[in-house]
Design a protein around this motif. Structure first.
Motif, PDB file in Angstrom:
ATOM      1  N   VAL A  40       0.860  -1.182   0.000  1.00  0.00           N
ATOM      2  CA  VAL A  40       0.000   0.000   0.000  1.00  0.00           C
ATOM      3  C   VAL A  40       0.893   1.228   0.000  1.00  0.00           C
ATOM      4  O   VAL A  40       1.725   1.396   0.887  1.00  0.00           O
ATOM      5  CB  VAL A  40      -0.932   0.001   1.231  1.00  0.00           C
ATOM      6  N   PHE A  41       0.740   2.119  -1.013  1.00  0.00           N
ATOM      7  CA  PHE A  41       1.577   3.300  -1.141  1.00  0.00           C
ATOM      8  C   PHE A  41       0.843   4.545  -0.649  1.00  0.00           C
ATOM      9  O   PHE A  41      -0.346   4.699  -0.874  1.00  0.00           O
ATOM     10  CB  PHE A  41       2.003   3.518  -2.604  1.00  0.00           C
ATOM     11  N   HIS A  42       1.605   5.419   0.020  1.00  0.00           N
ATOM     12  CA  HIS A  42       1.125   6.730   0.453  1.00  0.00           C
ATOM     13  C   HIS A  42       2.093   7.770  -0.106  1.00  0.00           C
ATOM     14  O   HIS A  42       3.312   7.616   0.006  1.00  0.00           O
ATOM     15  CB  HIS A  42       1.081   6.838   1.979  1.00  0.00           C
ATOM     16  N   ASP A  43       1.570   8.818  -0.689  1.00  0.00           N
ATOM     17  CA  ASP A  43       2.388   9.884  -1.257  1.00  0.00           C
ATOM     18  C   ASP A  43       2.429  11.077  -0.325  1.00  0.00           C
ATOM     19  O   ASP A  43       1.414  11.473   0.234  1.00  0.00           O
ATOM     20  CB  ASP A  43       1.835  10.313  -2.616  1.00  0.00           C
ATOM     21  N   TYR A  44       3.632  11.654  -0.188  1.00  0.00           N
ATOM     22  CA  TYR A  44       3.824  12.845   0.637  1.00  0.00           C
ATOM     23  C   TYR A  44       4.523  13.895  -0.213  1.00  0.00           C
ATOM     24  O   TYR A  44       5.367  13.579  -1.038  1.00  0.00           O
ATOM     25  CB  TYR A  44       4.675  12.531   1.873  1.00  0.00           C
ATOM     26  N   THR A  45       4.192  15.164  -0.003  1.00  0.00           N
ATOM     27  CA  THR A  45       4.815  16.275  -0.708  1.00  0.00           C
ATOM     28  C   THR A  45       5.296  17.282   0.329  1.00  0.00           C
ATOM     29  O   THR A  45       4.573  17.630   1.245  1.00  0.00           O
ATOM     30  CB  THR A  45       3.803  16.950  -1.663  1.00  0.00           C
ATOM     31  N   ASP A  46       6.545  17.737   0.164  1.00  0.00           N
ATOM     32  CA  ASP A  46       7.079  18.697   1.132  1.00  0.00           C
ATOM     33  C   ASP A  46       6.815  20.122   0.664  1.00  0.00           C
ATOM     34  O   ASP A  46       6.132  20.358  -0.330  1.00  0.00           O
ATOM     35  CB  ASP A  46       8.572  18.448   1.374  1.00  0.00           C
ATOM     36  N   GLN A  47       7.376  21.092   1.375  1.00  0.00           N
ATOM     37  CA  GLN A  47       7.136  22.508   1.081  1.00  0.00           C
ATOM     38  C   GLN A  47       7.752  22.937  -0.249  1.00  0.00           C
ATOM     39  O   GLN A  47       7.308  23.893  -0.857  1.00  0.00           O
ATOM     40  CB  GLN A  47       7.699  23.379   2.203  1.00  0.00           C
ATOM     41  N   LEU A  48       8.792  22.233  -0.702  1.00  0.00           N
ATOM     42  CA  LEU A  48       9.455  22.576  -1.962  1.00  0.00           C
ATOM     43  C   LEU A  48       8.794  21.913  -3.163  1.00  0.00           C
ATOM     44  O   LEU A  48       9.202  22.145  -4.297  1.00  0.00           O
ATOM     45  CB  LEU A  48      10.928  22.162  -1.899  1.00  0.00           C
ATOM     46  N   ASN A  95       6.115   9.156  12.225  1.00  0.00           N
ATOM     47  CA  ASN A  95       5.329   9.193  13.459  1.00  0.00           C
ATOM     48  C   ASN A  95       3.969   9.804  13.131  1.00  0.00           C
ATOM     49  O   ASN A  95       3.616   9.948  11.973  1.00  0.00           O
ATOM     50  CB  ASN A  95       6.062   9.952  14.582  1.00  0.00           C
ATOM     51  N   ASN A  96       3.207  10.162  14.147  1.00  0.00           N
ATOM     52  CA  ASN A  96       1.851  10.654  13.914  1.00  0.00           C
ATOM     53  C   ASN A  96       1.805  11.998  13.208  1.00  0.00           C
ATOM     54  O   ASN A  96       0.820  12.322  12.561  1.00  0.00           O
ATOM     55  CB  ASN A  96       1.096  10.765  15.238  1.00  0.00           C
ATOM     56  N   LYS A  97       2.860  12.804  13.317  1.00  0.00           N
ATOM     57  CA  LYS A  97       2.818  14.157  12.776  1.00  0.00           C
ATOM     58  C   LYS A  97       3.647  14.366  11.519  1.00  0.00           C
ATOM     59  O   LYS A  97       3.307  15.206  10.696  1.00  0.00           O
ATOM     60  CB  LYS A  97       3.279  15.154  13.837  1.00  0.00           C
ATOM     61  N   GLU A  98       4.787  13.653  11.341  1.00  0.00           N
ATOM     62  CA  GLU A  98       5.644  13.928  10.207  1.00  0.00           C
ATOM     63  C   GLU A  98       6.362  12.682   9.697  1.00  0.00           C
ATOM     64  O   GLU A  98       6.445  11.670  10.383  1.00  0.00           O
ATOM     65  CB  GLU A  98       6.664  15.013  10.522  1.00  0.00           C
ATOM     66  N   VAL A  99       6.904  12.824   8.491  1.00  0.00           N
ATOM     67  CA  VAL A  99       7.665  11.779   7.814  1.00  0.00           C
ATOM     68  C   VAL A  99       9.037  12.349   7.504  1.00  0.00           C
ATOM     69  O   VAL A  99       9.148  13.472   6.998  1.00  0.00           O
ATOM     70  CB  VAL A  99       6.953  11.376   6.504  1.00  0.00           C
ATOM     71  N   ILE A 116      -0.761  15.063   6.613  1.00  0.00           N
ATOM     72  CA  ILE A 116      -2.040  15.752   6.522  1.00  0.00           C
ATOM     73  C   ILE A 116      -3.118  14.747   6.878  1.00  0.00           C
ATOM     74  O   ILE A 116      -3.254  13.711   6.243  1.00  0.00           O
ATOM     75  CB  ILE A 116      -2.277  16.300   5.104  1.00  0.00           C
ATOM     76  N   THR A 117      -3.848  15.059   7.916  1.00  0.00           N
ATOM     77  CA  THR A 117      -4.927  14.169   8.327  1.00  0.00           C
ATOM     78  C   THR A 117      -6.234  14.707   7.799  1.00  0.00           C
ATOM     79  O   THR A 117      -6.544  15.884   7.917  1.00  0.00           O
ATOM     80  CB  THR A 117      -4.992  14.046   9.858  1.00  0.00           C
ATOM     81  N   ASN A 118      -6.975  13.837   7.196  1.00  0.00           N
ATOM     82  CA  ASN A 118      -8.269  14.216   6.630  1.00  0.00           C
ATOM     83  C   ASN A 118      -9.387  13.821   7.597  1.00  0.00           C
ATOM     84  O   ASN A 118     -10.260  13.034   7.277  1.00  0.00           O
ATOM     85  CB  ASN A 118      -8.479  13.545   5.276  1.00  0.00           C
TER      86      ASN A 118
END
Length: 125
Positions: A40-48, A95-99, A116-118
């Protein structure tokens, strides 16, 4: 006579430089991939705007990280709550807040992003 010999030798040298070599000692091992394992893949995007894709393996304690066109297979470090590569160069922390994905030898953070929690917000009436 010498010009014909020169042309023939030049042609032989050029052909030997461009002909593929067949070295029987070099063998590339095929990687065995298990296609039946569910990831199962999850995508994350940073500020840049950089993108990190994290895949969680259901059967074993491992994660697959795709970053900048490179795929890293990370295994669970049972002493802490992190994942690291087999050569112990890269580390992934979630963790619960960041990667966070970092290169350990240089103490350099390659990617960090807040989760980001929906979750639905409830209003008090």
């Amino acid at each position: 006579m010498s010009t014909k010999l020169f042309i023939i030798m030049t042609a032989v040298v050029l052909y030997s430089c461009t002909a593929p070599s067949k070295d029987p000692d070099i063998q590339i091992p095929k990687q065995e991939t298990e296609s039946h394992e569910e990831i199962v893949f999850h995508d994350y995007t940073d500020q840049l705007g950089e993108k990190l894709s994290v895949g969680t393996h259901k059967e074993n304690k491992a994660k697959t990280v795709k970053y900048n066109g490179t795929v890293y297979i990370l295994e669970k470090d049972f002493e802490s709550n992190t994942y690291s590569t087999s050569d112990n160069q890269y580390q992934f922390t979630e963790n619960n807040k960041e990667v966070t994905f970092l290169k350990k030898n240089y103490n350099m953070v390659l990617f960090t992003s807040k989760k980001i929690t929906n979750q639905a917000t409830t209003q008090m009436q």
